[in-house]
Scaffold this active site. Structure first.
Site, PDB file in Angstrom:
ATOM      1  CG  PHE A 282      11.899  27.285  26.495  1.00  0.00           C
ATOM      2  CD1 PHE A 282      12.716  26.476  25.728  1.00  0.00           C
ATOM      3  CD2 PHE A 282      10.512  27.129  26.383  1.00  0.00           C
ATOM      4  CE1 PHE A 282      12.184  25.526  24.865  1.00  0.00           C
ATOM      5  CE2 PHE A 282       9.981  26.184  25.523  1.00  0.00           C
ATOM      6  CZ  PHE A 282      10.814  25.379  24.756  1.00  0.00           C
TER       7      PHE A 282
ATOM      8  CB  SER B 163      12.219  26.151  33.556  1.00  0.00           C
ATOM      9  OG  SER B 163      11.501  27.292  33.150  1.00  0.00           O
TER      10      SER B 163
ATOM     11  CD  GLU C  91      19.029  24.327  30.766  1.00  0.00           C
ATOM     12  OE1 GLU C  91      17.982  24.969  30.539  1.00  0.00           O
ATOM     13  OE2 GLU C  91      19.232  23.177  30.314  1.00  0.00           O
TER      14      GLU C  91
ATOM     15  CB  VAL D  23       7.254  24.684  32.408  1.00  0.00           C
ATOM     16  CG1 VAL D  23       7.484  23.396  31.623  1.00  0.00           C
ATOM     17  CG2 VAL D  23       8.522  25.061  33.166  1.00  0.00           C
ATOM     18  CB  ILE D  24       3.622  26.190  28.011  1.00  0.00           C
ATOM     19  CG1 ILE D  24       3.720  27.603  28.600  1.00  0.00           C
ATOM     20  CG2 ILE D  24       2.252  25.971  27.374  1.00  0.00           C
ATOM     21  CD1 ILE D  24       3.572  28.720  27.588  1.00  0.00           C
TER      22      ILE D  24
ATOM     23  CB  THR E  65       5.694  14.584  24.749  1.00  0.00           C
ATOM     24  OG1 THR E  65       6.483  15.715  25.161  1.00  0.00           O
ATOM     25  CG2 THR E  65       5.615  14.553  23.237  1.00  0.00           C
TER      26      THR E  65
ATOM     27  CG  HIS F  40      10.064  17.944  27.091  1.00  0.00           C
ATOM     28  ND1 HIS F  40      11.241  17.230  27.099  1.00  0.00           N
ATOM     29  CD2 HIS F  40      10.422  19.246  27.042  1.00  0.00           C
ATOM     30  CE1 HIS F  40      12.259  18.071  27.072  1.00  0.00           C
ATOM     31  NE2 HIS F  40      11.789  19.304  27.044  1.00  0.00           N
TER      32      HIS F  40
ATOM     33  CG  PHE G 260       8.646  27.792  42.437  1.00  0.00           C
ATOM     34  CD1 PHE G 260       9.479  27.079  41.604  1.00  0.00           C
ATOM     35  CD2 PHE G 260       7.270  27.657  42.274  1.00  0.00           C
ATOM     36  CE1 PHE G 260       8.970  26.247  40.624  1.00  0.00           C
ATOM     37  CE2 PHE G 260       6.748  26.819  41.305  1.00  0.00           C
ATOM     38  CZ  PHE G 260       7.601  26.106  40.469  1.00  0.00           C
TER      39      PHE G 260
ATOM     40  NE  ARG H  58      -2.504  30.887  36.543  1.00  0.00           N
ATOM     41  CZ  ARG H  58      -3.642  30.870  35.831  1.00  0.00           C
ATOM     42  NH1 ARG H  58      -3.687  31.419  34.612  1.00  0.00           N
ATOM     43  NH2 ARG H  58      -4.749  30.337  36.335  1.00  0.00           N
TER      44      ARG H  58
HETATM   45  N1  INI Z   1      11.955  25.164  29.115  1.00  0.00           N
HETATM   46  C1  INI Z   1      11.097  26.029  29.697  1.00  0.00           C
HETATM   47  O1  INI Z   1      11.528  26.918  30.445  1.00  0.00           O
HETATM   48  N2  INI Z   1       9.769  25.934  29.452  1.00  0.00           N
HETATM   49  C2  INI Z   1       9.236  24.969  28.643  1.00  0.00           C
HETATM   50  O2  INI Z   1       7.985  24.950  28.458  1.00  0.00           O
HETATM   51  C3  INI Z   1      10.112  24.050  28.034  1.00  0.00           C
HETATM   52  N3  INI Z   1       9.592  23.021  27.155  1.00  0.00           N
HETATM   53  O3  INI Z   1       8.379  22.889  27.031  1.00  0.00           O
HETATM   54  O4  INI Z   1      10.324  22.261  26.556  1.00  0.00           O
HETATM   55  C4  INI Z   1      11.513  24.166  28.288  1.00  0.00           C
HETATM   56  N4  INI Z   1      12.377  23.318  27.720  1.00  0.00           N
HETATM   57  C5  INI Z   1      13.799  23.583  27.680  1.00  0.00           C
HETATM   58  C6  INI Z   1      14.518  23.092  28.934  1.00  0.00           C
HETATM   59  O5  INI Z   1      14.221  23.939  30.037  1.00  0.00           O
HETATM   60  C7  INI Z   1      16.032  23.097  28.734  1.00  0.00           C
HETATM   61  O6  INI Z   1      16.485  24.388  28.467  1.00  0.00           O
HETATM   62  C8  INI Z   1      16.494  22.168  27.602  1.00  0.00           C
HETATM   63  O7  INI Z   1      15.940  20.877  27.742  1.00  0.00           O
HETATM   64  C9  INI Z   1      18.036  22.046  27.601  1.00  0.00           C
HETATM   65  O8  INI Z   1      18.494  21.430  28.802  1.00  0.00           O
END
Ligand code: INI
Length: 153
Positions: A21, A55, A57, A80-81, A85, A87, A112, A126
């Site tokens: 992701f 992230s 997982e 992760v951005i 929401t 999320h 980390f 970054r």
């Molecule tokens: N995973 C990320 O690594 N970064 C994100 O910004 C992100 N957003 O925003 O949704 C993200 N989502 C996926 C998540 O990590 C899982 O792979 C998914 O929910 C399946 O379990």
């Protein structure tokens, strides 16, 4: 007595766990991490790469690798951005606490290297564009921690 890790070439194998992701950013973190390991004497044949969907997982895989007794350290890379929401909070929070938990459960440094940013621009800065490369920094922290763990009584 002071105990401190140094940056001499560490022994052992290193695992990298990289989320797919936000791959544009994570590939730059990965490049930074492998560059740092190479510069600290860790050849490519001592590095294993595991790719995970996101992230969220990372902790499960990091814990499995950490407890396998095959690795001196596990380096976790993700991005992760923040969106519209909440999320973001769940993914970032789970990744952060899960990675810390993987280190404590395994007794192996689990590093980390997950960016948690408001915008893609911040993340790219970054990941080598303007504000260092957090993947490089994560790998340097891994080297220091591996050497520190060897010294601790
Ligand atoms: N995973 C990320 O690594 N970064 C994100 O910004 C992100 N957003 O925003 O949704 C993200 N989502 C996926 C998540 O990590 C899982 O792979 C998914 O929910 C399946 O379990």
């Amino acid at each position: 007595m002071l105990y401190e890790g140094d940056f001499s070439p560490p022994a052992g194998r290193f695992a990298l766990v990289a989320a797919r992701f936000n791959g544009l950013v994570v590939e730059q973190l990965l490049a930074g991490a492998t560059d740092a390991l190479a510069r600290h004497g860790v050849s490519a044949d001592r590095i294993d790469l595991v790719r995970v969907p996101g992230s969220f997982e990372i902790p499960l895989v990091a814990q499995k690798l950490g407890t396998s007794a095959k690795y001196a350290a596990v380096i976790c890379l993700g991005c992760v951005i923040r969106g519209d929401t909440d999320h973001y909070d769940h993914v970032a929070g789970t990744a952060t606490s899960g990675i810390a938990q993987a280190a404590l459960a395994s007794g192996v440094p689990v590093i980390f290297g997950v960016l948690t940013c408001d915008t893609l621009e911040q993340a790219l800065h970054r990941a080598g564009a303007k504000a260092g490369n957090k993947g490089f920094e994560a790998a340097v922290a891994a080297v220091e921690m591996v050497n520190l763990m060897k010294k601790l009584p």
